[in-house]
Design a protein around this motif. Structure first.
Motif, PDB file in Angstrom:
ATOM      1  N   GLU A 122       4.094  79.204  15.318  1.00 60.74           N
ATOM      2  CA  GLU A 122       2.787  78.598  15.582  1.00 60.74           C
ATOM      3  C   GLU A 122       2.100  79.289  16.757  1.00 60.74           C
ATOM      4  O   GLU A 122       0.879  79.511  16.744  1.00 60.74           O
ATOM      5  CB  GLU A 122       2.959  77.105  15.854  1.00 60.74           C
ATOM      6  N   LEU A 123       2.874  79.637  17.782  1.00 60.97           N
ATOM      7  CA  LEU A 123       2.306  80.365  18.925  1.00 60.97           C
ATOM      8  C   LEU A 123       1.844  81.761  18.516  1.00 60.97           C
ATOM      9  O   LEU A 123       0.849  82.275  19.041  1.00 60.97           O
ATOM     10  CB  LEU A 123       3.335  80.455  20.056  1.00 60.97           C
ATOM     11  N   THR A 124       2.566  82.374  17.572  1.00 60.34           N
ATOM     12  CA  THR A 124       2.156  83.680  17.063  1.00 60.34           C
ATOM     13  C   THR A 124       0.885  83.555  16.233  1.00 60.34           C
ATOM     14  O   THR A 124       0.018  84.438  16.268  1.00 60.34           O
ATOM     15  CB  THR A 124       3.291  84.304  16.228  1.00 60.34           C
ATOM     16  N   GLN A 125       0.757  82.484  15.480  1.00 65.44           N
ATOM     17  CA  GLN A 125      -0.476  82.230  14.732  1.00 65.44           C
ATOM     18  C   GLN A 125      -1.690  82.214  15.650  1.00 65.44           C
ATOM     19  O   GLN A 125      -2.736  82.787  15.337  1.00 65.44           O
ATOM     20  CB  GLN A 125      -0.395  80.885  14.014  1.00 65.44           C
ATOM     21  N   THR A 126      -1.552  81.524  16.780  1.00 66.30           N
ATOM     22  CA  THR A 126      -2.691  81.364  17.688  1.00 66.30           C
ATOM     23  C   THR A 126      -2.928  82.603  18.548  1.00 66.30           C
ATOM     24  O   THR A 126      -3.987  82.737  19.154  1.00 66.30           O
ATOM     25  CB  THR A 126      -2.472  80.171  18.630  1.00 66.30           C
ATOM     26  N   GLY A 127      -1.927  83.496  18.627  1.00 66.64           N
ATOM     27  CA  GLY A 127      -2.046  84.664  19.488  1.00 66.64           C
ATOM     28  C   GLY A 127      -1.530  84.425  20.893  1.00 66.64           C
ATOM     29  O   GLY A 127      -1.644  85.297  21.754  1.00 66.64           O
ATOM     30  N   ALA A 128      -0.949  83.244  21.152  1.00 62.50           N
ATOM     31  CA  ALA A 128      -0.358  82.991  22.469  1.00 62.50           C
ATOM     32  C   ALA A 128       0.798  83.939  22.724  1.00 62.50           C
ATOM     33  O   ALA A 128       1.052  84.352  23.861  1.00 62.50           O
ATOM     34  CB  ALA A 128       0.106  81.548  22.576  1.00 62.50           C
ATOM     35  N   ILE A 129       1.547  84.256  21.667  1.00 60.51           N
ATOM     36  CA  ILE A 129       2.509  85.353  21.713  1.00 60.51           C
ATOM     37  C   ILE A 129       2.194  86.278  20.546  1.00 60.51           C
ATOM     38  O   ILE A 129       1.438  85.918  19.639  1.00 60.51           O
ATOM     39  CB  ILE A 129       3.974  84.868  21.679  1.00 60.51           C
ATOM     40  N   ASP A 130       2.766  87.471  20.574  1.00 61.96           N
ATOM     41  CA  ASP A 130       2.329  88.500  19.628  1.00 61.96           C
ATOM     42  C   ASP A 130       3.276  88.703  18.459  1.00 61.96           C
ATOM     43  O   ASP A 130       2.837  89.003  17.350  1.00 61.96           O
ATOM     44  CB  ASP A 130       2.146  89.826  20.385  1.00 61.96           C
ATOM     45  N   PHE A 131       4.576  88.537  18.703  1.00 62.07           N
ATOM     46  CA  PHE A 131       5.567  88.727  17.652  1.00 62.07           C
ATOM     47  C   PHE A 131       6.654  87.662  17.782  1.00 62.07           C
ATOM     48  O   PHE A 131       6.958  87.190  18.886  1.00 62.07           O
ATOM     49  CB  PHE A 131       6.241  90.105  17.743  1.00 62.07           C
ATOM     50  N   VAL A 132       7.246  87.310  16.644  1.00 65.16           N
ATOM     51  CA  VAL A 132       8.398  86.413  16.637  1.00 65.16           C
ATOM     52  C   VAL A 132       9.339  86.863  15.534  1.00 65.16           C
ATOM     53  O   VAL A 132       8.894  87.335  14.477  1.00 65.16           O
ATOM     54  CB  VAL A 132       7.970  84.945  16.423  1.00 65.16           C
ATOM     55  N   VAL A 133      10.637  86.748  15.786  1.00 68.29           N
ATOM     56  CA  VAL A 133      11.622  86.957  14.727  1.00 68.29           C
ATOM     57  C   VAL A 133      11.903  85.600  14.101  1.00 68.29           C
ATOM     58  O   VAL A 133      12.324  84.664  14.788  1.00 68.29           O
ATOM     59  CB  VAL A 133      12.923  87.574  15.270  1.00 68.29           C
ATOM     60  N   ALA A 134      11.646  85.501  12.802  1.00 70.55           N
ATOM     61  CA  ALA A 134      11.777  84.211  12.117  1.00 70.55           C
ATOM     62  C   ALA A 134      12.590  84.377  10.845  1.00 70.55           C
ATOM     63  O   ALA A 134      12.491  85.405  10.162  1.00 70.55           O
ATOM     64  CB  ALA A 134      10.398  83.651  11.781  1.00 70.55           C
ATOM     65  N   GLY A 135      13.364  83.366  10.520  1.00 76.05           N
ATOM     66  CA  GLY A 135      14.067  83.346   9.248  1.00 76.05           C
ATOM     67  C   GLY A 135      13.094  83.090   8.113  1.00 76.05           C
ATOM     68  O   GLY A 135      12.036  82.477   8.301  1.00 76.05           O
ATOM     69  N   THR A 136      13.442  83.544   6.922  1.00 78.12           N
ATOM     70  CA  THR A 136      12.552  83.339   5.779  1.00 78.12           C
ATOM     71  C   THR A 136      12.359  81.854   5.480  1.00 78.12           C
ATOM     72  O   THR A 136      11.304  81.454   4.978  1.00 78.12           O
ATOM     73  CB  THR A 136      13.093  84.054   4.537  1.00 78.12           C
ATOM     74  N   ALA A 137      13.356  81.031   5.816  1.00 76.43           N
ATOM     75  CA  ALA A 137      13.202  79.588   5.599  1.00 76.43           C
ATOM     76  C   ALA A 137      12.039  79.041   6.419  1.00 76.43           C
ATOM     77  O   ALA A 137      11.326  78.132   5.972  1.00 76.43           O
ATOM     78  CB  ALA A 137      14.489  78.857   5.968  1.00 76.43           C
ATOM     79  N   ASN A 138      11.813  79.600   7.613  1.00 75.34           N
ATOM     80  CA  ASN A 138      10.699  79.153   8.447  1.00 75.34           C
ATOM     81  C   ASN A 138       9.353  79.596   7.893  1.00 75.34           C
ATOM     82  O   ASN A 138       8.323  78.993   8.196  1.00 75.34           O
ATOM     83  CB  ASN A 138      10.861  79.686   9.872  1.00 75.34           C
ATOM     84  N   LEU A 139       9.365  80.657   7.083  1.00 75.92           N
ATOM     85  CA  LEU A 139       8.106  81.179   6.553  1.00 75.92           C
ATOM     86  C   LEU A 139       7.677  80.494   5.261  1.00 75.92           C
ATOM     87  O   LEU A 139       6.537  80.651   4.822  1.00 75.92           O
ATOM     88  CB  LEU A 139       8.234  82.696   6.310  1.00 75.92           C
ATOM     89  N   GLU A 140       8.593  79.732   4.647  1.00 83.41           N
ATOM     90  CA  GLU A 140       8.270  79.049   3.390  1.00 83.41           C
ATOM     91  C   GLU A 140       7.066  78.123   3.528  1.00 83.41           C
ATOM     92  O   GLU A 140       6.291  77.951   2.585  1.00 83.41           O
ATOM     93  CB  GLU A 140       9.469  78.227   2.902  1.00 83.41           C
ATOM     94  N   THR A 141       6.911  77.537   4.695  1.00 81.09           N
ATOM     95  CA  THR A 141       5.804  76.614   4.941  1.00 81.09           C
ATOM     96  C   THR A 141       4.456  77.310   4.768  1.00 81.09           C
ATOM     97  O   THR A 141       3.467  76.681   4.382  1.00 81.09           O
ATOM     98  CB  THR A 141       5.885  76.048   6.374  1.00 81.09           C
ATOM     99  N   PHE A 142       4.440  78.619   5.039  1.00 78.72           N
ATOM    100  CA  PHE A 142       3.184  79.361   5.060  1.00 78.72           C
ATOM    101  C   PHE A 142       2.954  80.187   3.795  1.00 78.72           C
ATOM    102  O   PHE A 142       1.812  80.494   3.456  1.00 78.72           O
ATOM    103  CB  PHE A 142       3.162  80.283   6.285  1.00 78.72           C
ATOM    104  N   ALA A 143       4.025  80.556   3.108  1.00 83.68           N
ATOM    105  CA  ALA A 143       3.901  81.343   1.875  1.00 83.68           C
ATOM    106  C   ALA A 143       5.081  80.997   0.967  1.00 83.68           C
ATOM    107  O   ALA A 143       6.236  81.255   1.314  1.00 83.68           O
ATOM    108  CB  ALA A 143       3.880  82.846   2.181  1.00 83.68           C
ATOM    109  N   ASP A 144       4.772  80.427  -0.200  1.00 84.87           N
ATOM    110  CA  ASP A 144       5.816  79.914  -1.098  1.00 84.87           C
ATOM    111  C   ASP A 144       6.798  80.982  -1.559  1.00 84.87           C
ATOM    112  O   ASP A 144       7.939  80.677  -1.894  1.00 84.87           O
ATOM    113  CB  ASP A 144       5.169  79.276  -2.336  1.00 84.87           C
ATOM    114  N   VAL A 145       6.362  82.239  -1.569  1.00 89.82           N
ATOM    115  CA  VAL A 145       7.221  83.296  -2.103  1.00 89.82           C
ATOM    116  C   VAL A 145       8.508  83.440  -1.297  1.00 89.82           C
ATOM    117  O   VAL A 145       9.560  83.823  -1.830  1.00 89.82           O
ATOM    118  CB  VAL A 145       6.451  84.641  -2.160  1.00 89.82           C
TER     119      VAL A 145
END
Length: 340
Positions: free
Chosen positions: A83-106
């Protein structure tokens, strides 16, 4: 108390960044500060890969950029850091694919059990950069994009008591990533899935809130889960990547020359992480056995696979967005069988 204070400080820092740092990302030297968040320890292959990323960028663009790496969820849990990366408060994050499911179903497909027939197939799919770019762009509307992948290994069960057959999972509370597909998988084994953040797992096992978890061997040593869970079973239910995710506005603000440097730095960081991963797994296994008394158990993988293979059709019918990637992976599986 010490752990509580650390988490409180991390929460305060994350909140402060969310409201106060999005518009002031330059140091007094005039350099643009690049902040990268991840959940692992400084000895983890992902951290070593990010150090390579930092070195590559600063050697070529050090007059403009300084890269700062924040390990151990110092800027919050993966979901918060996304969420902080979305807003630009931070620039990069290492995230598991499970965390990305919320944003892209693939991304749900990576939670599908027994998706890849072998590690060779898994790596060949992830290294198909041209194909994966379509997947990486799927989160553009959410304000971020994956720039590269890191090997997060093969996920297996570990617990306070031995797991030798699927029946041994019945009635156990097992931590999973916060992914509906992972929840469905663990429930299909007869266990009770307990989604929670990675940073909470040690205490949850220690206090008996859960009976075990599922992850790669590094969780035993780098995160000390081997102190509280003494049995690790090689049922090999998932092979998953972690993703280095960048704020899209920042990426689009780079000149073509700068973008190329960041792109090359990302690829280089993956090369380093992959090499370090292979070394670290052997070291973690030995350390967990000798220093922590963890017993490693080889199981009949087919018995576990039979329990959850029906989830493939269920997931494909419920989420059409994974069909193309699923077929691409099956083609690679079949190609590899032909080669054997």
């Amino acid at each position: 108390m010490k752990k509580f204070l650390k988490r409180l400080a991390a929460g305060i820092l994350a909140a402060a960044m969310a409201v106060g740092l999005s518009g002031c990302s330059t140091a007094t030297s005039g350099k643009r500060i690049i902040r990268i968040s991840h959940a692992q320890a400084e000895t983890h292959p992902e951290h070593l890969g990010l150090l390579a990323f930092k070195q590559y960028v600063e050697e070529r663009l050090g007059d403009k950029y300084e890269v700062q790496i924040y390990p151990n969820e110092l800027l919050g849990s993966a979901q918060k850091a996304i969420e902080l990366t979305q807003t630009g408060a931070i620039d990069f994050v290492v995230a598991g694919t499970a965390n990305l499911e919320t944003f892209a179903d693939v991304y749900e497909i990576f939670s599908m059990p027994y998706l890849f027939d072998s590690e060779k197939v898994y790596r060949s799919v992830m290294e198909d950069t041209d194909y994966m770019q379509k997947i990486y762009a799927s989160t553009d509307e959410a304000g971020f994009r994956v720039v590269t992948w890191y090997n997060a290994g093969t996920r297996n069960f570990y617990a306070k008591t031995p797991i030798r057959t699927p029946d041994d999972l019945k009635g156990k509370k097992i931590r999973v990533q916060q992914s509906p597909a992972s929840v469905a998988m663990v429930n299909s084994f007869g266990a009770a899935a307990a989604p929670m953040g990675f940073g909470d797992v040690y205490t949850a096992i220690q206090q008996g809130v859960i009976d075990g978890a599922e992850n790669n061997e590094l969780a035993l040593t780098n995160n000390k889960h081997g102190e509280v869970a003494k049995y690790y079973s090689y049922n090999k239910h998932q092979m998953v990547p972690d993703m280095l995710v960048g704020n899209l506005k920042f990426l689009n603000s780079l000149s073509p020359e700068e973008y190329q440097v960041f792109e090359e730095a990302a690829r280089y960081s993956t090369e380093v992480e992959l090499a370090e991963w292979d070394k670290s797994i052997d070291e973690a296994r030995e350390k967990a056995k000798s220093d922590m008394g963890v017993e490693f158990i080889d199981v009949d993988v087919e018995a576990f696979k039979e329990k959850v293979l029906p989830l493939h059709e269920k997931m494909l019918s419920e989420n059409p967005k994974i069909r193309d990637l699923y077929q691409h992976i099956q083609d690679e599986n079949n190609k590899n069988k032909g080669g054997q």
